[in-house]
Design an enzyme around this catalytic site. Structure first.
Site, mmCIF file in Angstrom:
data_model
loop_
_atom_site.group_PDB
_atom_site.id
_atom_site.type_symbol
_atom_site.label_atom_id
_atom_site.label_comp_id
_atom_site.label_asym_id
_atom_site.label_seq_id
_atom_site.Cartn_x
_atom_site.Cartn_y
_atom_site.Cartn_z
ATOM 1 N N PHE A 28 -3.143 11.784 -2.138
ATOM 2 C CA PHE A 28 -3.569 10.810 -3.138
ATOM 3 C C PHE A 28 -5.096 10.726 -3.174
ATOM 4 O O PHE A 28 -5.735 10.527 -2.141
ATOM 5 C CB PHE A 28 -2.974 9.454 -2.764
ATOM 6 C CG PHE A 28 -3.251 8.336 -3.733
ATOM 7 C CD1 PHE A 28 -2.641 8.309 -4.973
ATOM 8 C CD2 PHE A 28 -4.100 7.292 -3.387
ATOM 9 C CE1 PHE A 28 -2.866 7.269 -5.853
ATOM 10 C CE2 PHE A 28 -4.337 6.244 -4.253
ATOM 11 C CZ PHE A 28 -3.724 6.236 -5.498
ATOM 12 N N SER A 96 -0.261 13.793 3.670
ATOM 13 C CA SER A 96 -0.354 12.398 3.254
ATOM 14 C C SER A 96 0.632 12.094 2.123
ATOM 15 O O SER A 96 1.829 12.277 2.292
ATOM 16 C CB SER A 96 -1.801 12.079 2.846
ATOM 17 O OG SER A 96 -2.005 10.687 2.727
ATOM 18 N N MET A 97 0.157 11.674 0.931
ATOM 19 C CA MET A 97 1.069 11.453 -0.179
ATOM 20 C C MET A 97 1.829 12.735 -0.516
ATOM 21 O O MET A 97 2.982 12.694 -0.981
ATOM 22 C CB MET A 97 0.333 10.964 -1.418
ATOM 23 C CG MET A 97 1.251 10.791 -2.638
ATOM 24 S SD MET A 97 0.408 10.505 -4.206
ATOM 25 C CE MET A 97 -0.196 12.165 -4.575
ATOM 26 N N ASP A 197 -5.478 7.954 13.115
ATOM 27 C CA ASP A 197 -5.509 8.165 11.665
ATOM 28 C C ASP A 197 -5.928 6.854 11.024
ATOM 29 O O ASP A 197 -5.252 5.836 11.184
ATOM 30 C CB ASP A 197 -4.118 8.593 11.183
ATOM 31 C CG ASP A 197 -4.077 8.990 9.712
ATOM 32 O OD1 ASP A 197 -4.878 8.447 8.925
ATOM 33 O OD2 ASP A 197 -3.237 9.829 9.355
ATOM 34 N N HIS A 227 -7.215 11.789 9.738
ATOM 35 C CA HIS A 227 -6.197 11.909 8.706
ATOM 36 C C HIS A 227 -6.132 13.294 8.052
ATOM 37 O O HIS A 227 -5.057 13.880 7.933
ATOM 38 C CB HIS A 227 -6.427 10.850 7.624
ATOM 39 C CG HIS A 227 -5.391 10.864 6.550
ATOM 40 N ND1 HIS A 227 -4.053 10.624 6.799
ATOM 41 C CD2 HIS A 227 -5.472 11.128 5.210
ATOM 42 C CE1 HIS A 227 -3.365 10.720 5.672
ATOM 43 N NE2 HIS A 227 -4.195 11.030 4.703
#
Length: 260
Positions: A28, A96-97, A197, A227
């Site tokens: 994202f 992530s996303m 993270d 992250h």
């Protein structure tokens, strides 16, 4: 609209189109740049690789404000179907996303997704912030974002430093849907998550591992990265783990029988 330098999508077709296609889904407000080294390395190992740029990403945050999770999912779904037409197996990777998108693909397209390799997958949204977005998205176009959560000095992530409020609200909806779908995920699963993270809590990976129905699961804790681990100190380990995971998938006795 002009792309940010480094945000270009990446596609590679192996000479024989290989037994394996790899679809990579970025995060994202990020861009393909965060996964490009991994994509290029997997392509060099003979895999057919697709790393698309998600709608609204890679240009300016205002372009993302008019997109939502349905647009991002449609983009990776389209790439999955193209790979499935050409390759005997498709492994979906997500950061992530991108991990949430990969999980939805696995739940909704089980016949086309052979396995998942995820890095710091995101599944939850801060409760207070999420509740506020229901109102804020109508009056506040964007809020400050966190891009480039990387421990390695001198490494930069290409992405937005503003988060469109409407897109963030849509992200929250996506996470809710994906959490509901987790029991439908049965594919072999590799989950690589950072011990520290600042964007996605490690509890998201714990939630994922607790709810999926996959029997073949490997968890790897990344101790040297934040992250965006694919650009961080653990980038080489992520490549090694992912490549070994794919190799095991296509050389298992069952798959040897299935692949011409």
């Amino acid at each position: 609209m002009r792309l940010l330098p480094g945000a270009e999508p990446f596609h590679h077709t192996s000479q024989d189109e290989g037994p394996v296609g790899v679809l990579l889904c970025h995060g994202f407000t990020g861009s393909p740049q965060s996964l490009r080294p991994l994509a290029e390395a997997l392509a060099a190992r003979g895999h057919t690789v697709s790393l698309p740029l998600l709608p609204g990403h890679g240009t300016r945050w205002q372009d993302m404000a008019v997109t939502g999770w349905q647009d991002w999912y449609a983009a990776v779904h389209r790439e999955l179907l193209l790979l499935a037409e050409r390759c005997a197996r498709v492994v979906v990777c997500g950061l992530s996303m991108g991990g949430a998108l990969a999980l939805r693909l696995a739940a909704r397209q089980p016949g086309n997704v052979s396995a998942l390799a995820l890095v710091n997958p995101a599944l939850t949204f801060p409760a207070a912030k999420g509740a506020a977005l229901r109102v804020v998205r109508h009056v506040v176009p964007s809020t400050p974002g966190l891009v480039g959560d990387i421990a390695k000095p001198g490494v930069r992530e290409v992405g937005y430093d503003r988060v469109p409020s409407r897109a963030a609200h849509s992200l929250r909806e996506l996470f809710s849907l994906v959490r509901q779908d987790l029991p439908q995920v049965t594919q072999p699963l590799l989950v690589m998550h950072s011990a520290v993270d600042h964007v996605v809590p490690p509890s998201d990976s714990a939630l994922l591992l607790a709810r999926v129905s996959s029997l073949d699961v490997r968890e790897v804790v990344l101790t040297e990265s934040f992250h965006v681990a694919t650009l961080d100190h653990d980038a080489e380990r992520i490549l090694q783990e992912t490549d070994a995971f794919i190799t095991r998938l296509v050389t298992s006795p069952r798959d040897k029988e299935d692949i011409p």
